[in-house]
Each structure stands twice: as structure tokens, then as C-alpha cells.
Design a protein around this motif. Structure first.
Motif, PDB file in Angstrom:
ATOM      1  N   UNK A 193       0.824  -1.213   0.000  1.00  0.00           N
ATOM      2  CA  UNK A 193       0.000   0.000   0.000  1.00  0.00           C
ATOM      3  C   UNK A 193       0.858   1.263   0.000  1.00  0.00           C
ATOM      4  N   UNK A 194       1.963   1.211   0.725  1.00  0.00           N
ATOM      5  CA  UNK A 194       2.834   2.380   0.842  1.00  0.00           C
ATOM      6  C   UNK A 194       3.525   2.730  -0.480  1.00  0.00           C
TER       7      UNK A 194
ATOM      8  N   UNK B  13       2.611   1.489  -3.662  1.00  0.00           N
ATOM      9  CA  UNK B  13       1.810   1.126  -4.836  1.00  0.00           C
ATOM     10  C   UNK B  13       1.917   2.132  -5.974  1.00  0.00           C
ATOM     11  N   UNK B  14       1.733   3.400  -5.690  1.00  0.00           N
ATOM     12  CA  UNK B  14       1.727   4.393  -6.766  1.00  0.00           C
ATOM     13  C   UNK B  14       3.118   4.853  -7.175  1.00  0.00           C
ATOM     14  N   UNK B  15       4.044   4.970  -6.227  1.00  0.00           N
ATOM     15  CA  UNK B  15       5.383   5.481  -6.540  1.00  0.00           C
ATOM     16  C   UNK B  15       6.305   4.407  -7.100  1.00  0.00           C
ATOM     17  N   UNK B  16       6.191   3.172  -6.589  1.00  0.00           N
ATOM     18  CA  UNK B  16       7.089   2.097  -7.016  1.00  0.00           C
ATOM     19  C   UNK B  16       6.289   0.809  -7.218  1.00  0.00           C
ATOM     20  N   UNK B  17       5.543   0.699  -8.298  1.00  0.00           N
ATOM     21  CA  UNK B  17       4.694  -0.479  -8.513  1.00  0.00           C
ATOM     22  C   UNK B  17       5.474  -1.791  -8.552  1.00  0.00           C
ATOM     23  N   UNK B  18       6.748  -1.753  -8.968  1.00  0.00           N
ATOM     24  CA  UNK B  18       7.536  -2.986  -8.992  1.00  0.00           C
ATOM     25  C   UNK B  18       7.772  -3.516  -7.578  1.00  0.00           C
ATOM     26  N   UNK B  19       7.938  -2.626  -6.605  1.00  0.00           N
ATOM     27  CA  UNK B  19       8.096  -3.035  -5.205  1.00  0.00           C
ATOM     28  C   UNK B  19       6.770  -3.565  -4.658  1.00  0.00           C
ATOM     29  N   UNK B  20       5.664  -2.972  -5.076  1.00  0.00           N
ATOM     30  CA  UNK B  20       4.342  -3.468  -4.666  1.00  0.00           C
ATOM     31  C   UNK B  20       4.132  -4.888  -5.183  1.00  0.00           C
TER      32      UNK B  20
END
Length: 193
Positions: A17-18, A20-27
Motif C-alpha cells: 500500500x505504501x 503502490x503508486x510510486x514504485x509499482x515494482x516493489x508493490x
């Protein structure tokens, strides 16, 4: 235990959730960890229910983890964000199935407690054969003064160690942090009380 899986799932969901928008690959990585942890938690829950149905000690069942699975457990905890060292010294040892399973669960519950309660920067796990015993130590550098033996997780670990013929002690470390130590019989039918 299912509690460990749920702790990892909750932590990874928060990460997803933290970022999701800035780093979708980490999500995406966090979501893959959630899938892995939830699958393992279901297997663990099934194994626990099977054990409760059958009071006699049975051979290892699918989904029932042992000391050979500790490196994968430690890797999952690391991916959840806690640096953990593992010193596993059991090569060539033939350990009782009850000891194997109890050792894994004690380490798993200890690391789950560190994730949930300790506010730790790191943890260390040592599992080694010493004479006729398997010794387990899980230590952390946590800074949470309420991280202690009052929780049900520690009493559950004590019961698990006792069922395997061993003992478990847990408490705050003099220099800070928390420590769980268990001594289990290495051989089938042994006792280390």
C-alpha cells in the motif's frame, strides 16, 4: 504457525500500500510475498489441525516444516524487512521428528514476535547440536520494553518444547533486546528437562 504467516502478510500488505503508486515494482514483490506466506500459512494450519486430531507423534506430513526449512523461513523474514543471521549447525545429525518440528516452530514464533513487538533492527538465530541436545537461540536488539514473556506466543513455545521433551526460557537481555533459548532432545524418545 498461522500467526507467523499472518504477521508477514500484514507487513507486506502495508509495504504494498505504501509503495503502490510510486514504485509499482516493489508493490508487486510485496504481493508475491503475500501469496507465498498465505499458501504456507494454510499448509501450516492444516498440519497443526492434523497434529491436534492425532495425539501420537506421526512421521512428517506434507506442510510440516523442520530445521531444513529454517533458511527459507529466515529468507522470508529478511524480505519482510528484518535483517536476520542464521547459524545452523546440524549437518549430518539425525533428529527426532518431534524435535525437528518443534525447533522450526520455536524459531518461527520467536521471529514473528520480533516482527510484531520488538522494534528491532536485527535478529540472530542459532540452531546447533550440543551433545545429545539441539540448542536453539533467537536474539534481537529490540527497543520495545513491553516485548517480553507475557504474550501467549511464549507460553505456546514452552508447551511445544515440553511436548518434545525439552525446555524453553525467554526474557530480556541485560544489554538490551530479547532472547529465546530452547534445549530439545536430539534423538527420538530422548528428554532434556
Amino acid at each position: 504457525m498461522a500467526g507467523h504467516g499472518l504477521a508477514v502478510i500484514a507487513m507486506q500488505a502495508g509495504v504494498a500500500l505504501h509503495v503502490l503508486e510510486r514504485r509499482p515494482e516493489q508493490a508487486r514483490i510485496a504481493l508475491e510475498e503475500i501469496r507465498t506466506a498465505s499458501t504456507q500459512a494454510l499448509l501450516d494450519l492444516r498440519a497443526t489441525l492434523d497434529t491436534m486430531r492425532d495425539a501420537t507423534e506421526a512421521p512428517r506430513r506434507p506442510g510440516q516444516s523442520d530445521v531444513g526449512d529454517l533458511p527459507a523461513l529466515v529468507d522470508r523474514i529478511r524480505r519482510a524487512g528484518l535483517p536476520v543471521t542464521l547459524d545452523l549447525q546440524v549437518a549430518g545429525a539425525t533428529l527426532a521428528p518431534a524435535t525437528q518440528h518443534a525447533a522450526y516452530r520455536i524459531v518461527q514464533e520467536s521471529l514473528t514476535n520480533v516482527l510484531r513487538h520488538a522494534n528491532a533492527e536485527s535478529a540472530g538465530v542459532t540452531v546447533r547440536i550440543q551433545g545429545e541436545a539441539l540448542e536453539i537461540a533467537v536474539v534481537d536488539d529490540g527497543r520495545n520494553p513491553t516485548h517480553g514473556p507475557a504474550g501467549g506466543g511464549i507460553s505456546g513455545m514452552r508447551e511445544r518444547a515440553a511436548r518434545a521433551g525439552g525446555t524453553l526460557a525467554a526474557g530480556l537481555r541485560p544489554g538490551g533486546g530479547f532472547e529465546v533459548r530452547a534445549v530439545l532432545p536430539a534423538r527420538p524418545g530422548g528428554s532434556h528437562r
